[in-house]
Write an enzyme that holds these catalytic residues in place. Structure first.
Site, PDB file in Angstrom:
ATOM      1  N   ASP A 120     -39.090 -47.149  12.226  1.00  0.00           N
ATOM      2  CA  ASP A 120     -38.829 -46.394  10.990  1.00  0.00           C
ATOM      3  C   ASP A 120     -37.785 -45.282  11.150  1.00  0.00           C
ATOM      4  O   ASP A 120     -37.628 -44.438  10.263  1.00  0.00           O
ATOM      5  CB  ASP A 120     -40.141 -45.800  10.472  1.00  0.00           C
ATOM      6  CG  ASP A 120     -41.001 -46.883   9.829  1.00  0.00           C
ATOM      7  OD1 ASP A 120     -40.438 -47.736   9.118  1.00  0.00           O
ATOM      8  OD2 ASP A 120     -42.222 -46.884  10.051  1.00  0.00           O
ATOM      9  N   ASP A 172     -40.098 -54.375   5.526  1.00  0.00           N
ATOM     10  CA  ASP A 172     -39.661 -53.000   5.287  1.00  0.00           C
ATOM     11  C   ASP A 172     -38.450 -52.614   6.139  1.00  0.00           C
ATOM     12  O   ASP A 172     -37.648 -51.765   5.759  1.00  0.00           O
ATOM     13  CB  ASP A 172     -40.780 -51.992   5.618  1.00  0.00           C
ATOM     14  CG  ASP A 172     -42.172 -52.460   5.268  1.00  0.00           C
ATOM     15  OD1 ASP A 172     -42.415 -53.680   5.284  1.00  0.00           O
ATOM     16  OD2 ASP A 172     -43.028 -51.610   5.002  1.00  0.00           O
TER      17      ASP A 172
HETATM   18  N1  GLY Z   1     -42.867 -48.921   5.208  1.00  0.00           N
HETATM   19  C1  GLY Z   1     -44.253 -48.706   5.028  1.00  0.00           C
HETATM   20  C2  GLY Z   1     -44.700 -48.857   3.632  1.00  0.00           C
HETATM   21  O1  GLY Z   1     -43.933 -49.264   2.769  1.00  0.00           O
HETATM   22  O2  GLY Z   1     -45.854 -48.564   3.383  1.00  0.00           O
END
Ligand code: GLY
Length: 393
Positions: A106, A166
């Site tokens: 992330d 994601d």
């Molecule tokens: N990237 C984590 C979420 O969208 O919860």
């Protein structure tokens, strides 16, 4: 009818320029008022009873708040926002230098919106340095066996040998790093990861897997699974939105034609699975009549993706996706946005972080609350509709 029909969608009203301006003015005021609590600290990922508490710079979500600060600064040019953004970039530099809570993919979410944005807006050398360190860290998560960036957990751990949809939003940090340094390695990894993602998470009907596992010994594709969606085989509403924005960003950086058709597939699947008010439930399996929480953040993310891709499409298609985004925004403004500081210190209500079900693996949190990325993407979508905007991604 569970989902809105194309005919009914066509009849929906779009947000007007005046509504967009008023909504963005409110956001900027709300963010500025938030600086008292959130300059040296950051809002948590989700609100409790509508209010965010403060925490230090950890977790995957703190960059969204700094991104809101930068958007508010661009809107108002208020120096308090500039100063707060600079303080927060220092915190991000410290975090990556000390390698604190950075064992995650992330890093793109964290560093694009804080430090790349600050660098683009102010020329901050500190921001550039922090973002490049983050890009260097991110590429250490790339596995040649399978050609993907590992999302979570200890590198190479068998139960985490997987990517998640994601991650498409973590890749702009790598494209930016290549442009900034002239080193191709970041872009090459981003492209390989995108190819692997699109090959495996997009199902034939253009619904999407949340996560996808690979064989650790051979790198071969193994199986899809959900973590935050309602069940394996359903389409988690935010995952689908990450797919929409992720393919648009992929196209923006590579101009690969095949990303456009994937974008259209995932976006059209999304638009066919919206309830009457155009803001999805937490999983696209649900529709009007289901007693399930919404995920308003998904609508804002999808709107940003449609607005970006519209920049590259022919007029009729561009008009279709821009219109859809403006209709979703109209509903968010009318029915979901926070209307006063007394109601909440966030921007958009009725978002869902993790809703547990008997068939998924996530721990329930942030259900039917403000979520900090939901606030950020709502503000980004309003900004995109207000003027020409150089994106932070
Ligand atoms: N990237 C984590 C979420 O969208 O919860």
């Amino acid at each position: 009818m569970k989902w809105i029909s194309r005919e009914d969608m066509e009849k929906k009203q779009e947000a007007s320029a005046a509504e967009i301006k008023e909504a963005l003015d409110f956001c900027a005021g709300q963010v500025t008022a938030g600086l008292d609590l959130f300059t040296w600290e950051f809002p948590m990922a989700y609100s409790e009873n509508g209010f965010y508490k403060a925490m230090d710079n950890r977790d995957w979500t703190t960059g969204f708040w700094t991104g809101e600060i930068w958007l508010a600064y661009e809107h108002t040019r208020d120096r308090r926002l500039l100063e707060a953004g600079e303080i927060q970039m220092e915190s991000f530099l410290k975090r990556i230098e000390e390698q604190r809570d950075v064992e995650t993919h992330d890093l793109g979410f964290l560093y694009s919106l804080s430090c790349v944005a600050g660098y683009k807006l102010t020329g901050s050398i500190l921001g550039r340095r922090a973002a490049l360190l983050a890009a260097d860290k991110l590429i250490t998560r790339f596995h040649e066996k399978g050609n993907f960036i590992q999302a979570w957990g200890e590198l190479g751990a068998p139960d985490n040998y997987r990517l998640i949809i994601d991650c498409l939003l973590n890749l702009p940090l790598l494209y930016w790093a290549s442009e900034e340094t002239g080193r191709a390695i970041y872009r090459e990894i981003a492209q390989k990861h995108t190819r692997t993602t699109l090959d495996h998470v997009i199902r034939p009907d253009y619904s999407t897997w949340h996560t996808f596992f690979f064989n650790q010994d051979t790198g071969e594709a193994d199986h899809g699974a959900t973590s935050q969606g309602c069940r394996d085989g359903s389409a988690w509403a935010r995952g689908q939105a990450w797919g929409i924005y992720g393919t648009a960003i992929g196209y923006r950086y590579t101009k690969r034609e095949e990303y456009i058709s994937v974008f259209k597939g995932v976006a059209d699947y999304y638009l066919r699975h919206l309830p009457e008010d155009l803001v999805p439930f937490w999983d696209l399996e649900f529709g009007d009549g289901d007693q399930e929480p919404r995920d308003s953040s998904s609508a804002s993310i999808a709107a940003c993706g449609m607005l970006l891709m519209a920049e590259y499409l022919a007029a009729e298609e561009a008009g279709y996706y821009t219109g859809a985004a403006k209709k979703m925004l109209k509903s968010l403004i009318d029915n979901y946005r926070v209307k006063s500081r007394e109601e909440s210190n966030g921007l958009v209500l009725h978002s869902t972080y993790c809703n547990s079900s008997p068939y998924n693996t996530c721990i329930e949190k942030g259900v039917d609350q403000c979520n900090i990325w939901g606030d950020y993407f709502y503000m980004e979508a309003l900004t995109r509709l207000s003027r020409e905007w150089e994106m932070y991604w």
